[in-house]
Design a protein around this motif. Structure first.
Motif, PDB file in Angstrom:
ATOM      1  N   GLY A   1       0.790  -1.471   0.134  1.00 23.93           N
ATOM      2  CA  GLY A   1      -0.038  -0.009  -0.059  1.00 23.93           C
ATOM      3  C   GLY A   1       0.924   1.287  -0.233  1.00 23.93           C
TER       4      GLY A   1
ATOM      5  N   ASN B   1      -4.050  -6.730   4.067  1.00 24.72           N
ATOM      6  CA  ASN B   1      -4.842  -5.450   4.395  1.00 24.72           C
ATOM      7  C   ASN B   1      -4.645  -5.081   5.642  1.00 24.72           C
TER       8      ASN B   1
ATOM      9  N   THR C   1      -5.819  -2.746   0.704  1.00 27.07           N
ATOM     10  CA  THR C   1      -5.814  -4.045   0.451  1.00 27.07           C
ATOM     11  C   THR C   1      -4.882  -4.458  -0.834  1.00 27.07           C
ATOM     12  N   THR C   2      -4.192  -5.558  -0.660  1.00 28.38           N
ATOM     13  CA  THR C   2      -3.128  -6.089  -1.621  1.00 28.38           C
ATOM     14  C   THR C   2      -3.390  -7.360  -1.838  1.00 28.38           C
TER      15      THR C   2
ATOM     16  N   ARG D   1      -1.853  -6.259  -7.239  1.00 25.81           N
ATOM     17  CA  ARG D   1      -2.807  -5.285  -7.378  1.00 25.81           C
ATOM     18  C   ARG D   1      -2.837  -4.662  -5.744  1.00 25.81           C
TER      19      ARG D   1
ATOM     20  N   GLU E   1      -4.597  -1.482  -3.443  1.00 30.68           N
ATOM     21  CA  GLU E   1      -5.566  -0.300  -3.574  1.00 30.68           C
ATOM     22  C   GLU E   1      -5.460   0.463  -2.096  1.00 30.68           C
ATOM     23  N   THR E   2      -5.314   1.577  -2.227  1.00 36.29           N
ATOM     24  CA  THR E   2      -5.067   2.354  -0.972  1.00 36.29           C
ATOM     25  C   THR E   2      -6.130   3.605  -0.929  1.00 36.29           C
TER      26      THR E   2
ATOM     27  N   VAL F   1      -9.346   7.184  -3.464  1.00 33.72           N
ATOM     28  CA  VAL F   1      -8.657   5.710  -3.971  1.00 33.72           C
ATOM     29  C   VAL F   1      -7.534   5.881  -4.626  1.00 33.72           C
TER      30      VAL F   1
ATOM     31  N   GLU G   1      -5.202   3.176  -7.093  1.00 35.56           N
ATOM     32  CA  GLU G   1      -5.034   1.637  -7.344  1.00 35.56           C
ATOM     33  C   GLU G   1      -3.932   1.436  -8.325  1.00 35.56           C
TER      34      GLU G   1
ATOM     35  N   VAL H   1      -2.179  -1.813 -10.479  1.00 28.73           N
ATOM     36  CA  VAL H   1      -2.206  -3.221 -11.155  1.00 28.73           C
ATOM     37  C   VAL H   1      -1.178  -3.675 -12.207  1.00 28.73           C
TER      38      VAL H   1
ATOM     39  N   THR I   1      -5.858   3.196 -11.385  1.00 30.10           N
ATOM     40  CA  THR I   1      -7.023   3.889 -11.356  1.00 30.10           C
ATOM     41  C   THR I   1      -6.961   4.860  -9.962  1.00 30.10           C
TER      42      THR I   1
ATOM     43  N   SER J   1       0.502   2.816  -3.312  1.00 27.61           N
ATOM     44  CA  SER J   1      -0.001   1.809  -4.250  1.00 27.61           C
ATOM     45  C   SER J   1       0.828   1.109  -5.453  1.00 27.61           C
TER      46      SER J   1
END
Length: 572
Positions: A393, A423, A439-440, A457, A459-460, A474, A476, A478, A496, A556
Motif C-alpha cells: 500500500g 490489508n 488491500t493488496t 494489485r 488499493e489505498t 482511492v 490503485e 495493477v 485507477t 499503491s
C-alpha cells in the motif's frame, strides 16, 4: 595411414606383470557391456588403460635369463616363446646393466656386443622412470640374419580381457642403436586361439619414430595404431620383427602392455534448465585414446530417462555415423567410426519433456555397447517459468528512517501457483501524512491451457499527504504479465485514481509517467510504469512523491515478472 606416435606420458615402469582386472569376476574399472572410465575432459584423448603389463622384473637379479626361461609374476605367471632365430646369436636375453661383463655361455655375444645389450636395458630403465642400473629388458644384438617376419616374443598362454567387446591394442618401450644400419620393424598381433589379427597399419620403427636419444639409443613408448575390436574374453600377444637383416637390428624392448584403447563416451545436456515443452540437446562425445588409432565399428544404445523424449532432430560428426532417435521415442541408437588421427566426434539428439522435473541420464541406461567406455551421469532440468508478484500500500524512504512497505503481499520466485493477500485499516507515514484502508494481492496462476500469469494489485483509500497537498479517495495499481506457449511473456499495467488532487488541482486520466511539480516542496509522479529491461515484467506505482529533502513516498505499488528457468528472478 597414421604415423606411429611416440608417447611421452602414461608410461609404466618396470614392475613385472600386473593385471588391471581381477581374473575372478573382472572387477572395476571394467564392467559388463563396456567399461565406465574415470571422468576426463570430453574431446581430449587420454592414455589407453592397461589390461596387462610385463616389465620382465619378476625374480630377476644380476644373472641374465633367456626369454623362454622367464616367468612373469602373479596372478598370471605368464611365460613366453620366440622363433629360434631370436633366441640365438646374442638375441633373446632378459638382462640388466648389473649383469656381469662376461656374456652368458652359448649366448653368441662377444664382450663389446654384450656391453651394448646391457646399455640398452639401462636406457629403457631411465626412459620409464625406473632404474638405469637394475632395469631388465628383452635384448637383441643380432650377430646373424634372423630372417623376415620372425616372432621375437609371444605369450604362451592367453591373457584375461575385460568383459564386452573392446578395442584392444599394445604398447611397448623400445630402445635401439646403430640406426644408420638396418633397423627393427615391430608388428603386433592379437591372438584369438590360432587366429592372429594385426593391431597396426604399419610396423613400429623406433629408429624412425622416436624423437628422444638416451645413451646413444633412440628410445620411446609406442602404442600400436590399429586397435582390434575384440569379442573374446582372453587374448594372446605376438610381436613380430619384420626386419630380416642382422646388419643393425640392435634393439631392446620392455614394458610390453596389452591396453584397452576403446573410445570414451561422455554425455551432456544444453541448455539446462529449460522450459517445459521446450528443447535441450543431448550431446554424446566419443573421444579416442591418445595413440589416435582408427576405431571403426563402435556403437551403443541409450534409453532416455522416463518422461524425456526425442524430438526427431539428430545430427552427428562421426565418420559413417548414424543416430536413430524417432520423434516421441525414448531410445537413441548411435554408431560410427573414429578415423586414424581423429581425436573425437559427436552425436547430438534434441530432447523435450512436457513435465517439470530433473531427468538424469547414466551409464545404467546404455545397452548393446560395442567398443566404447560408458559415461558418467548428466542431468537436464525442465521447469516452468518462475512467478514473481509483489504489492504493497505505501512505503517511505528517507535518509534517516524508512517506513513500510505496508500491507505487503508477495509471491517470490515460485514455480508453483500461489496467492498472498494482506490489508490494513490505517496507514501512518509520520509527518508526511496518512491513508486509510489498504488491500493488496499477489498471485501466480496456471490457466486451463497451462499458460502462466502473474498478477499484483494494491488499493489505498483516504490518501492525505503533505498537509493536504496530495489527496485522493482511492488510488490503485495493477501489474500483470501473461505467459504464452513458447515461453514468452507480455507485461501490462494500469492505474485507477479516484478524486486525486495535487495542490488542489484534479488529476484525471493522466498519461503514463506524468510528473507534477509542487514548487519548493516535491515532485509527484502519477501513473508510473517501468517495464523490466528483459521485457518479462513490469512495475506500476500509482503515486511516487519525491520531496526536496530527499524523502521518497510510494503509494499503491504492484510489481510482477515471469522468469525463464535458469534466469535470475528480479530483486527490486
Amino acid at each position: 595411414m597414421s604415423t606411429m606416435r611416440e608417447r611421452l606420458t602414461g608410461r609404466f615402469g618396470s614392475v613385472g606383470i600386473s593385471i588391471a582386472v581381477a581374473v575372478a569376476g573382472l572387477t572395476a574399472p571394467f564392467a559388463v557391456g563396456g567399461a565406465q572410465a574415470a571422468p576426463g575432459t570430453p574431446g581430449v584423448p587420454q592414455a589407453p588403460a592397461a589390461i596387462f603389463a610385463e616389465g620382465f622384473e619378476n625374480g630377476q637379479g644380476a644373472t641374465p635369463t633367456l626369454l623362454t626361461n622367464y616367468t612373469g609374476g602373479p596372478p598370471v605367471g605368464e611365460t613366453y616363446t620366440a622363433d629360434p632365430a631370436w633366441l640365438t646369436a646374442c638375441n633373446g636375453w632378459v638382462t640388466s646393466p648389473a649383469a656381469s661383463t662376461t656374456p652368458p655361455a652359448g649366448s653368441g655375444c662377444v664382450s663389446g656386443d654384450w656391453a651394448q645389450v646391457k646399455n640398452l636395458a639401462g636406457v629403457l630403465g631411465r626412459w620409464s622412470g625406473g632404474s638405469s642400473t637394475t632395469n631388465h629388458a628383452v635384448t637383441a644384438y643380432t650377430a646373424g640374419n634372423p630372417g623376415a617376419g620372425k616372432v621375437q616374443l609371444e605369450t604362451a598362454a592367453p591373457i584375461p580381457l575385460p568383459a564386452g567387446r573392446r578395442f584392444i591394442a599394445f604398447s611397448v618401450d623400445i630402445a635401439e642403436v646403430n640406426c644408420f644400419a638396418n633397423h627393427s620393424k615391430f608388428s603386433f598381433y592379437l591372438l584369438d586361439g590360432d587366429r592372429a589379427t594385426p593391431a597396426f597399419t604399419r610396423p613400429i620403427e623406433a629408429c624412425v619414430d622416436a624423437t628422444t636419444t638416451i645413451g646413444g639409443a633412440k628410445v620411446g613408448t609406442f602404442t600400436s595404431n590399429g586397435a582390434v575390436l575384440f569379442a573374446g574374453n582372453r587374448a594372446g600377444i605376438r610381436l613380430v620383427n619384420e626386419q630380416p637383416s642382422g646388419t643393425g637390428n640392435d634393439v631392446a624392448f620392455d614394458n610390453v602392455k596389452l591396453v584397452d584403447a576403446s573410445p570414451q563416451v561422455d554425455i551432456g545436456f544444453a541448455p539446462t534448465p529449460v522450459l517445459t515443452g521446450g528443447t535441450s540437446t543431448l550431446t554424446f562425445t566419443i573421444t579416442n585414446t591418445n595413440e589416435l588409432g582408427a576405431k571403426p565399428g563402435w556403437s551403443f544404445s541409450d534409453a532416455l530417462p522416463a518422461g524425456l523424449k526425442a524430438t526427431g532432430v539428430a545430427t552427428t560428426t562421426c565418420d559413417s555415423g548414424s543416430v536413430v532417435a524417432p520423434a516421441g521415442g525414448g531410445t537413441v541408437d548411435v554408431s560410427g567410426n573414429l578415423t586414424a588421427g581423429q581425436e573425437s566426434c559427436t552425436a547430438q539428439v534434441q530432447v523435450t519433456s512436457a513435465a517439470r522435473g530433473t531427468y538424469t541420464n547414466c551409464a545404467a541406461g546404455f545397452t548393446n555397447v560395442v567398443g566404447v567406455s560408458l559415461p558418467g551421469c548428466a542431468s537436464v532440468v525442465f521447469d516452468t517459468m518462475r512467478f514473481d508478484a509483489h504489492a504493497y500500500g505505501a512505503a517511505l524512504t528517507s535518509p534517516l528512517a524508512n517506513i513500510g512497505p505496508i500491507a505487503a503481499s508477495d509471491v517470490t520466485c515460485s514455480n508453483v501457483a500461489a496467492v498472498d493477500t494482506d490489508n490494513v485499516a490505517t496507514v501512518s507515514l509520520g509527518v508526511v501524512g496518512n491513508a486509510g484502508v489498504v488491500t493488496t494481492r499477489a498471485e501466480g496462476t496456471f490457466d486451463a491451457n497451462g499458460l502462466q500469469r502473474a498478477n499484483a494489485r494494491a488499493e489505498t483509500a483516504g490518501v492525505n499527504l503533505l498537509g493536504g497537498l496530495v489527496t485522493a479517495d482511492v488510488v490503485e495499481a495493477v501489474a500483470t504479465v501473461q505467459g504464452d506457449a513458447n515461453g514468452g511473456a507480455t507485461p501490462s499495467g494500469s492505474v485507477t485514481l479516484a478524486n486525486l488532487r495535487v495542490a488542489g488541482v484534479p488529476v484525471v486520466n493522466p498519461n503514463v509517467n506524468v510528473d507534477i511539480t509542487i514548487p519548493l516542496v516535491a515532485t509527484v509522479r502519477v501513473n508510473e510504469r517501468v517495464v523490466d529491461p528483459n521485457g518479462r515484467g513490469i512495475t506500476v506505482n500509482a503515486l511516487r512523491i519525491t520531496l526536496l529533502s530527499g524523502v521518497s513516498v510510494v503509494v499503491s505499488h504492484a510489481r510482477v515478472a515471469l522468469t525463464l528457468p535458469g534466469a535470475t528472478c528480479p530483486t527490486a
